[in-house]
Structures are given as C-alpha cells and as structure tokens.
Design an enzyme around this catalytic site. Structure first.
Site, PDB file in Angstrom:
ATOM      1  N   HIS A 170     -35.227  29.586  26.047  1.00 52.91           N
ATOM      2  CA  HIS A 170     -33.944  28.983  25.719  1.00 52.91           C
ATOM      3  C   HIS A 170     -33.457  28.089  26.853  1.00 52.91           C
ATOM      4  O   HIS A 170     -32.249  27.964  27.084  1.00 52.91           O
ATOM      5  CB  HIS A 170     -32.905  30.073  25.430  1.00 52.91           C
ATOM      6  N   HIS A 211     -29.669  32.184  20.338  1.00 49.30           N
ATOM      7  CA  HIS A 211     -30.849  31.350  20.463  1.00 49.30           C
ATOM      8  C   HIS A 211     -30.397  29.901  20.301  1.00 49.30           C
ATOM      9  O   HIS A 211     -29.444  29.616  19.574  1.00 49.30           O
ATOM     10  CB  HIS A 211     -31.877  31.730  19.406  1.00 49.30           C
TER      11      HIS A 211
END
Length: 606
Positions: free
Chosen positions: A543, A586
């Site tokens: 991420h 996310h």
C-alpha cells in the site's frame, strides 16, 4: 466417488476450454490499441506516464473526447494469463535490510488486487484539513460512486451470515468496476464476527460509508462470472476501439522535458531492457503530461527530470528545474504484525479443508467447474474489523499525549527540511485527533474463518523515502520505509497483539479453543511485545503511497489541489503518490476516486 471425480474433471476441462476461447478474444481486445515505438506519433495532446490503475482510468476519461489524442506509456506488458482474472490467485523492524519492494509493472497495475474497501470519512476530511480544498469525504464520495457498483450477496449467504450493505454507497450498474460477495463462507467466520462484538467492536451496516468498527466489504469480482473486475476489464477493454488512444508497453519514460519557461513539453522514452542512452525517442505533448507511475516511479521520474530535492539532484549531476523537497518524501505504507494462533476444536469445513480434506476439495472443485460457486469463489475475504484506538486499548489517552509531546525531528528522516517538518507537524496533530475518535480505525484485522490474521497499522507516524540512486539515476530507486521508526507505531501494534488475545478469549472464540503460537503467551509486557513486533512485522502490505503529496508547497507538498506539480506548467500527477495521509484501508478504491477526480480536473483545464 471416483465417478464423481471423473465427472468433475471433465466439467473442469469444458470450463477451461471455454475460458481459453473467451480469453483469446480478450487478448485481441487488449492489443487493439497497442503500438510499437516506431509507430508512435511525434506528438499527442496528452501523455499519460504509467498504464496502471490510475493511468487506465485517466486515459479512458480523456479519450471520451474523440478530438483529443492520448499516448499511454507503460513499463510493463499486457498480461495474457487467464489466471490474472481469477480469484485466489526497515529501520524500526530490528534493522531489516534489503527487503523486496513490490511495484505492479503490468497493464492494470495495483488494481489486480481484489480487496476494495474505502477509508473512513475522517481519513479524507483530514486531507482537506491539510489545506486541500475539494478533497474531503463529501467531495470524493461521488467519484467512489462513479467508479464502482455493487451486486448484493445471494440471499442464503446474506441471511446466514448477517451480511449488510447499502446500495446508496455505490453507483449504477453501468459503472466500470463491479463489486460482489462470494457464494460461500466458512462457518467459523460467525464465531469470529460474534467474538469481535464481544470484544467491544461496534458493527457497521456498510463499510463503504462508515469504514470503522466491524463490517462486511465486497470484493472486486463480477458476480456472475466471478472474474476479477479491475482497471483493465472496467476501464481499458471497453475503449479498445478508440482510435485516439495509443498504448506503448515495455517502455520506460526516462525524463520529462521542459521549456525555458518550465512548461512540460514532452518525454524521452526508451525500450525496456535497452542500454541506457541508446535509441532514445522524444515525444511531445501539446496540452499536458500526467504522471501515474505509482508511489515508486512517479517521484523517481520527477527526480530524474530535475524536479525534487536540490541536494539529491546535484549529487546525481541532474540540472535542477525546481527545488521541490517533497518529491520522494512522506512515504507511507501499512506495516503489519503477524500473530499466529491455532484452533484446537475448529468447526468444519474451514479454510484448511481445501488442502487437508480430499472430499471437501473435490466438492469445491466440482462446484467451481460447474458454475463458479462455492469455496473457490472467495477472493481475499470479506469481513474484518477496523479497530479505533479507544477500543483497542484503555491507554489511548496516554498514547495521544505521547504523540503530541514528541520532538518531531527525532524520528523522521534526516533529509526533512523546514517545510517538510511543518507539514508533518500538521499531519501528526490530525493523526493524534483521529486516535481519540471511535470513527477512525487504528488497526485493521480482517478474518475469514482461519486462525491466521494480520494486524495492520492504519495511520503510521513513521515516514520513509524514495530517492534515485545518485550513482545511476536509471537504476531502481532507493527505498527506505523507516517502518516503526516512531516508537508510538510499535506501541500501537503491541497493543493490537493484546487486543487479539482479548478477541481470542471471548466466549464465541473459546468454542474454537484457540492457542497462541506467536509471539507467545509468555510475552506480556509492552516492552516484550514491542520487541516481538519489531522482529516479526513486515514493512509493507503493498500500500505504498504519498511520495508526491497533495499538500501546500510550504508544508512539503508536491501537487496543489488541482494536482498540478508546483513550480512547473503542464505537468500533473493523478495516482496513489498524491495521497497526503494514508487511509485506513487498502489503497485500490481510493486510487479509483483520485484518478476519476484527476480526469475531471484535467478535462476542465483543456
């Protein structure tokens, strides 16, 4: 049973053959706009650098005007593997060095992930509070809706597992990305869900509107075909007939070219794998160049082009176009702890049944081959808890007080200058404020019937860097996550281990007889758990973001609210690197919203 297995194998063969024929058509569509370097025109209206998730969204929207020409340049290639669309497919870390840094060098980029959750409204409102007008939750929600639509779960799953959703959080059925739920869930998920409530976490109806507490979230899969719904299928494949789009794969953008007035006029490109400096080609842009090369290569290309920290550029003998210290700073990711438990009286079936129970495996394979239902329709799980700090630990006020009293220079990279320090000071205060709320998750804990789970740190205070190698500017950049360099990050992860134990000790979870395997029940004090976290965590959950941040220039920002790069003209950024503060989610869903908004901003300018 033997006869059933033969029938299942035959069904699988039929299904596979139909998939292969269908995929041949898909590959043809994907290649329709692909050109070679020799076929590229000398100029285009727009050049989009990076054919990942954001780049495909922006190329789609810009080519809606048939009078505008777009060149999309991607370092990776088109994936022709049918499995591409199927599911299932650090300093503060005790001086861990030379870890792998993941960057999706493929058409579609990071959108090939399937967990598509949004951050909490508080996350995006914090962006606006940093000085980014127009980037709060209410501003971005229309773009989340513009990108995605939801197919509700089948009634049997919804009723048995109490799955909740709200269609008002999503767009109409003709939006590019389809979200859905699997047609099977493991029964142990019920224990885990109930246990989370018993541990004090509040359930939410719809995580797309209230992404904190306990909630169900869909996956980026089509409901009928159970195929990955991602930037390629949703944004690129439908426009493969547009003549005003050219796709150039296997190609590196070396530099952005600037005029004397610092307007971006074009790019230099080179075939991937070609020796540096050989067969370099120049392509001009009439209107704008848009960088969408991700957290790793967007700052790298800017730095190679003379836009970045002046000291770094001079060390690499790169002429300074703009001294912009924020380029490559502010790196954030979700570091994660990985505790381990085992269930001694687990319910069956459970996720391990797919590997240790031949009968269950055969049944799952037959369902999948026959109609793409059952256990193999599960992607990366669909339920989890985003635990606010006041729920995570009763010591949250002490932690917030520590954050606010820290000397911010002590734990940041030494290359942070006055403006970057000023920006981090504002970020720190927003994180501290969010840590006092029950509407912002400090730790992500997804689950799905397995005793294994991760504890992701959602709002880190530590900051890393992405810097070009001064000895070879075309080499991969040097990445330092600086994970857990701020001791509060390690403490919050240690507290999350304690919360995980609390969860496992609830009445609902005791039915499964959990036993702790790691870090080990003998470790009890904060100091012991902090040391365990530093030795047993990972720096990245893929991420990576925030390295060309949307923030005021005097606070270390790289792009303004219109996403234009400070100090130059005709150059913008529209990808994950623009995020100023990582969201408690996310990053994929957020990137769709950023790219959709970026496209509108670019179109409005031209």
């Amino acid at each position: 049973m033997a006869r059933g297995r033969v029938a299942g194998a035959f069904a699988q063969l039929l299904a596979l053959s139909s998939v292969c024929f269908a995929y041949a058509d898909i590959v043809s569509e994907l290649s329709a706009r692909e050109i070679s370097a020799s076929e590229a025109k000398s100029s285009y209206d727009f050049i989009v650098v990076g054919g990942g998730q954001a780049g495909l969204v922006i190329a789609n929207r810009l080519t809606e005007d048939p009078h505008k020409s777009v060149l999309l340049v991607e370092y990776g290639y088109i994936s022709t593997d049918p499995a591409q669309e199927d599911p299932s497919s650090a300093k503060g870390l005790n001086n861990q060095l030379n870890a792998t840094v993941y960057a999706a060098a493929v058409l579609g980029g990071g959108s090939t992930g399937m967990m598509l959750d949004r951050g909490a409204p508080d996350d995006y409102d914090n962006w606006e509070k940093l000085g980014n007008k127009g980037w709060g939750w209410s501003d971005l929600l229309p773009y989340f809706k513009k990108a995605t639509h939801l197919v509700p779960p089948v009634p049997s799953i919804a009723n048995e597992f109490n799955v909740t959703w709200d269609l008002s959080a999503y767009g109409p059925k003709n939006t590019p990305i389809e979200l859905s739920f699997p047609t099977f869930m493991y029964p142990g998920t019920k224990n885990q869900y109930k246990g989370m409530i018993e541990a004090g976490v509040t359930p939410q109806k719809e995580g797309a509107l209230h992404a904190y507490g306990l909630f169900w979230y869909p996956g980026a899969l089509t409901a009928k075909e159970v195929k990955r719904s991602y930037a390629v299928s949703g944004y690129y494949r439908p426009i493969s007939s547009r003549k005003n789009l050219h796709l150039l794969t296997g190609t590196r953008v070396n530099e952005i070219l600037f005029s004397k007035s610092k307007r971006a006029t074009g790019v230099t490109i080179q075939a991937r794998g070609t020796p540096d400096g050989e067969n370099v080609q120049v392509i001009k842009a009439h209107k704008e160049i848009v960088l969408t090369a991700g957290f790793l290569h967007t700052p790298h290309i800017l730095q190679r082009s003379g836009v970045g920290p002046a000291a770094l550029l001079r060390a690499a003998n790169i002429p300074v176009v703009v001294d912009l210290p924020g380029v490559g700073h502010n790196l954030q990711d979700h570091a994660a702890g990985l505790p381990a438990f085992q269930f001694n009286t687990d319910v069956t079936p459970n996720p391990d049944s797919l590997t240790n129970n031949a009968t269950f495996q055969a049944w799952a394979d037959e369902l999948w081959a026959a109609n793409r239902t059952g256990p193999r329709s599960i992607g990366v799980g669909n339920v989890g808890a985003w635990i606010p700090l006041p729920v995570l630990t009763p010591e949250y006020k002490s932690i917030v007080s520590t954050i606010r009293s820290q000397d911010i220079t002590e734990y940041l990279p030494s290359s942070y200058d006055r403006d970057l320090l000023a920006g981090h000071k504002k970020q720190r205060e927003l994180i501290a404020a969010s840590y006092t709320k029950t509407t912002s998750g400090a730790i992500e804990l997804p689950f799905g019937g397995s005793p294994a789970f991760s504890l992701s740190l959602e709002h880190p205070l530590s900051r890393g860097t992405v810097m070009l190698d001064p000895t070879n500017k075309y080499a991969e950049p040097i990445v330092d996550y600086h994970s857990l360099s701020n001791p509060v990050d390690a403490l919050v992860l240690a507290k999350s281990v304690q919360f995980g134990r609390k969860w496992m000790s609830t009445p609902a979870m005791r039915e499964l007889s959990p036993t702790e395997v790691a870090p080990g029940a003998a470790l009890q004090s904060d100091e012991e758990l902090i040391n365990a976290v530093r030795g047993g965590s990972i720096a990245s959950t893929a991420h990576g973001c925030c390295t060309a941040a949307l923030s005021p220039r005097n606070q270390g920002g790289v792009v303004s609210p219109d996403l234009l790069v400070y100090g130059v003209k005709g150059l913008s950024v529209g990808d994950v690197s623009t995020i100023p503060l990582i969201t408690g989610a996310h990053t994929c869903a957020t990137v769709y919203a950023i790219a959709e908004k970026a496209a509108d901003l670019i179109k409005a300018r031209h």
